[in-house]
Design an enzyme around this catalytic site. Structure first.
Site, PDB file in Angstrom:
ATOM      1  N   GLU A 145      14.583  15.458  13.834  1.00  0.00           N
ATOM      2  CA  GLU A 145      15.933  14.902  13.858  1.00  0.00           C
ATOM      3  C   GLU A 145      16.639  15.057  12.506  1.00  0.00           C
ATOM      4  O   GLU A 145      17.841  15.137  12.410  1.00  0.00           O
ATOM      5  CB  GLU A 145      15.846  13.417  14.242  1.00  0.00           C
ATOM      6  CG  GLU A 145      17.160  12.697  14.309  1.00  0.00           C
ATOM      7  CD  GLU A 145      17.114  11.504  15.243  1.00  0.00           C
ATOM      8  OE1 GLU A 145      16.372  11.537  16.242  1.00  0.00           O
ATOM      9  OE2 GLU A 145      17.814  10.518  14.975  1.00  0.00           O
ATOM     10  N   ASP A 204      13.443  11.804  16.821  1.00  0.00           N
ATOM     11  CA  ASP A 204      12.949  10.429  16.887  1.00  0.00           C
ATOM     12  C   ASP A 204      12.611  10.017  18.322  1.00  0.00           C
ATOM     13  O   ASP A 204      13.279  10.431  19.269  1.00  0.00           O
ATOM     14  CB  ASP A 204      13.982   9.450  16.320  1.00  0.00           C
ATOM     15  CG  ASP A 204      14.133   9.601  14.801  1.00  0.00           C
ATOM     16  OD1 ASP A 204      13.389  10.403  14.207  1.00  0.00           O
ATOM     17  OD2 ASP A 204      15.008   8.918  14.231  1.00  0.00           O
ATOM     18  N   TYR A 227      12.963   5.419   5.009  1.00  0.00           N
ATOM     19  CA  TYR A 227      14.119   5.621   5.883  1.00  0.00           C
ATOM     20  C   TYR A 227      14.933   4.331   6.075  1.00  0.00           C
ATOM     21  O   TYR A 227      14.396   3.308   6.490  1.00  0.00           O
ATOM     22  CB  TYR A 227      13.623   6.145   7.239  1.00  0.00           C
ATOM     23  CG  TYR A 227      14.725   6.396   8.209  1.00  0.00           C
ATOM     24  CD1 TYR A 227      15.537   7.502   8.061  1.00  0.00           C
ATOM     25  CD2 TYR A 227      14.976   5.515   9.252  1.00  0.00           C
ATOM     26  CE1 TYR A 227      16.569   7.733   8.942  1.00  0.00           C
ATOM     27  CE2 TYR A 227      16.000   5.738  10.135  1.00  0.00           C
ATOM     28  CZ  TYR A 227      16.803   6.846   9.973  1.00  0.00           C
ATOM     29  OH  TYR A 227      17.829   7.065  10.825  1.00  0.00           O
TER      30      TYR A 227
END
Length: 611
Positions: A7, A110, A320
């Site tokens: 992604e 994801d 993240y």
DNA sequence: GCAAGGTC
């Protein structure tokens, strides 16, 4: 050659590292017979109305119901208006040539609805026909990645997930585009009056809270306070009852057996209760909780915090950021002691980090089942330097929270004294006996400042103490405060919790309104539309916002329930239910809301001047 | 000129 598509670049890099692939190319990494490439989130979006022949904004076009949706490259603002984002175009070209050469495609976007959509939109846009398999992992540790590759799923297993994602996307387009044009056109104001499944309920929340606050009539009430003296240490107790009239309070005040009234031992200690209360450490941060904390501590907007975090993430200082989980798995937890060790020299937190090295770590934030696409935000342990003061502030909140989360409980001693003197009075105080995690920031909780750290003298049941002062307190009930960014984010997260319908409530329980990645931008959109404005820390509706709220507040589009309803149907689609039935309902709703908004705008029109 | 979703 097998092509793996992630992604975002960071994930592709992680997977490539685990495979031992090291050859860095433009837009991909190569090695060990594999190619690792990536998207940047959604590269493609549902094409705008003009691509179906709906030119300009016109009532004749409404409702716009494209027979088949098209995809177009993500746009970016330029001098010539909105144009295809060149970096996206380039990456799509890279992906296309890699797919052309591929023998097999492995999808590593994801593990969720949008991740599936990101890949499928690319795959269909490029008209690719190659077979693909799906990597489905929820953490990106070496073990999880290796394990995931041993258990690749057939790509078609996720067809229904794609269907639900595609429906979500189309429905938002249909309802949002049509309702927006309908209201904007009928208002005749030539400005954009946007509406949408997420932004409109958000606007409604802000407006209804504002009106509730403005229309609040404070109730005045009275209490009686007394001051007692224990061997020179003074403390205050307040009547257990509160009174509607001053006269009623006066009666109680007159009964107080105080010193000036000739009573040497006026207050009788009726009871003393002292009990310890353990306060567990807070959970690690997800994006929302960090945005709330940064708003409270530093006044940063949700958008600012997200952007500062993105900088830190790109400098590889934090993990993240757009995560909705406040937990980590056992695999990540295994690395925590090493991580904590990196902060033993930290200016503010060094002492607590050192302490934690020899302490048993609290595992409240460790729960693999509660890790979704991404785990909670942690520092990476990389050396941080040359941060701007704002970046440093956010970074310290991440580091500090990590230390708090693995720290020990805070133990407080809560004391409650009941005094009898004509009536019952109570005094309460809280003293921290063991700071535990609260030692990290070593601050007083602002909201509880009044009761925190109020220490009461040691008194015994049955004792009589002189009362040195007494007074009537005049107080008033307070309205709920206006929303600020922190309280709005919290409300968006928990939206849907009060829906009556059990099924809809259940469907929304993990989502709320919007997603961690989009909530900051929702607030910015409402500001850009001149629906709301920032006033100090508060979010206040403008006149435009209030009038739009006025015309839509009874409509479904202004309710969080709409999302609940969709989520329930989308979940059914994911488990195999009919897509066409839902699409039909959305079309019907689109027709209805368009009709309503075409009528509604009239009341927003500026009154014509009558000669 | 417009949605909501994702990311650099």
């Amino acid at each position: 050659m097998k092509v793996i598509i992630a992604e975002k670049p960071s994930v592709a890099r992680e997977i490539a590292r685990v495979f031992g692939a090291t050859v860095k190319k433009d837009g991909y990494i190569e090695g060990k017979g594999y190619t690792f490439t990536w998207a940047f989130g959604h590269l493609l979006q549902l094409a705008p109305p003009q691509e179906y022949g709906y030119y300009g904004w016109s009532v004749q076009n409404l409702p716009m119901l494209p027979a088949k949706f098209k995809l177009s490259i993500r746009k970016v603002k330029s001098k010539e208006g909105m144009v295809d984002d060149p970096s996206v175009k380039k990456q799509l070209d890279t992906i296309k040539s890699l797919f052309d050469e591929a023998t097999e495609i492995i999808v590593a976007t994801d593990a969720g609805r949008e991740g599936e959509l990101i890949f499928r939109y690319i795959y269909y846009y490029l008209k690719c026909k190659k077979p693909f398999k799906r990597l489905w992992i929820s953490s990106q540790t070496d073990a999880a990645i290796k394990d995931g590759f041993k258990n690749l799923k057939p790509g078609t297993d996720y067809d229904t997930l794609f269907n639900s994602a595609h429906c979500r996307s189309q429905s938002d387009w249909l309802v949002g585009m049509n309702a927006t044009q309908a209201l904007s056109l009928s208002s005749g104001t030539r400005s954009v009056l946007s509406l949408g499944r997420v932004q409109t309920p958000t606007l409604a929340m802000i407006c209804s809270r504002y009106l509730e606050n403005k229309n609040f009539v404070p109730q005045i009430y009275f209490q009686v306070a007394i001051q007692l003296d224990k061997d020179g240490q003074l403390f205050r107790a307040i009547s257990a009852e509160s009174f509607k009239s001053k006269e009623d309070a006066q009666i109680i005040l007159d009964r107080v057996e105080d010193v000036t009234g000739g009573f040497a031992n006026g207050g009788h200690i009726f009871s003393v209760e002292a009990k310890p209360r353990k306060e567990p450490p807070p959970l690690l941060h997800d994006l929302s909780s960090l945005q709330q904390e940064a708003n409270k501590r530093k006044g940063f907007t949700a958008d600012q915090t997200l952007s500062l975090l993105q900088n830190l993430y790109e400098s590889k200082l934090v993990t993240y950021p757009r995560t909705g989980s406040r937990y980590i798995g056992d695999d990540v937890f295994a690395g925590v002691p090493t991580l904590i060790e990196k902060f033993t020299g930290h200016a503010d937190f060094g002492k607590q980090a050192t302490f934690l090295l020899s302490a048993k770590l609290n595992k409240r934030s460790v729960n693999a089942k509660k890790v979704t696409d991404h785990h909670a935000i942690l520092p990476t342990g990389e050396k941080a330097y040359q941060l701007t003061p704002d970046q440093q502030a956010v970074y310290d909140m991440v580091v500090g929270r990590m230390l708090e989360a693995f720290h020990q409980e805070c133990v407080k001693e809560i004391t409650k004294i009941v005094v009898q003197s004509g009536a019952k009075f109570t005094a309460s105080g809280t003293v921290i006996s063991s700071a535990g995690w609260r030692a990290v920031f070593n601050e007083v909780d602002e909201e509880k400042k009044d009761e925190e750290n109020t220490s009461l003298p040691k008194v015994k049941k049955g004792e009589d103490l002189p009362i040195t002062n007494k007074a009537i307190l005049e107080k008033q009930t307070k309205p709920k405060p206006f929303y600020n960014e922190a309280s709005l984010l919290k409300a968006l997260e928990t939206a849907g919790k009060e829906i009556d319908d059990e099924e809809l409530r259940y469907a929304m329980k993990d989502s709320g309104l919007g997603t961690p990645a989009t909530r900051a931008s929702i607030i910015e959109t409402l500001i850009k539309r001149d629906y709301i404005k920032r006033e100090k820390k508060n979010l206040i509706p403008t006149e435009t916002g209030l009038s739009v709220y006025g015309v839509v507040k009874e409509q479904q589009i202004a309710q969080a329930e709409l999302t609940g309803n969709w989520e329930k149907r989308l979940e059914e689609i994911r488990s195999g239910a009919s897509v066409t039935e839902f699409q039909q309902e959305i079309q019907n709703y689109t027709r209805a809301i368009t009709r309503e908004m075409l009528k509604a705008g009239a009341s927003l029109r500026a009154p014509k001047i009558v000669m």
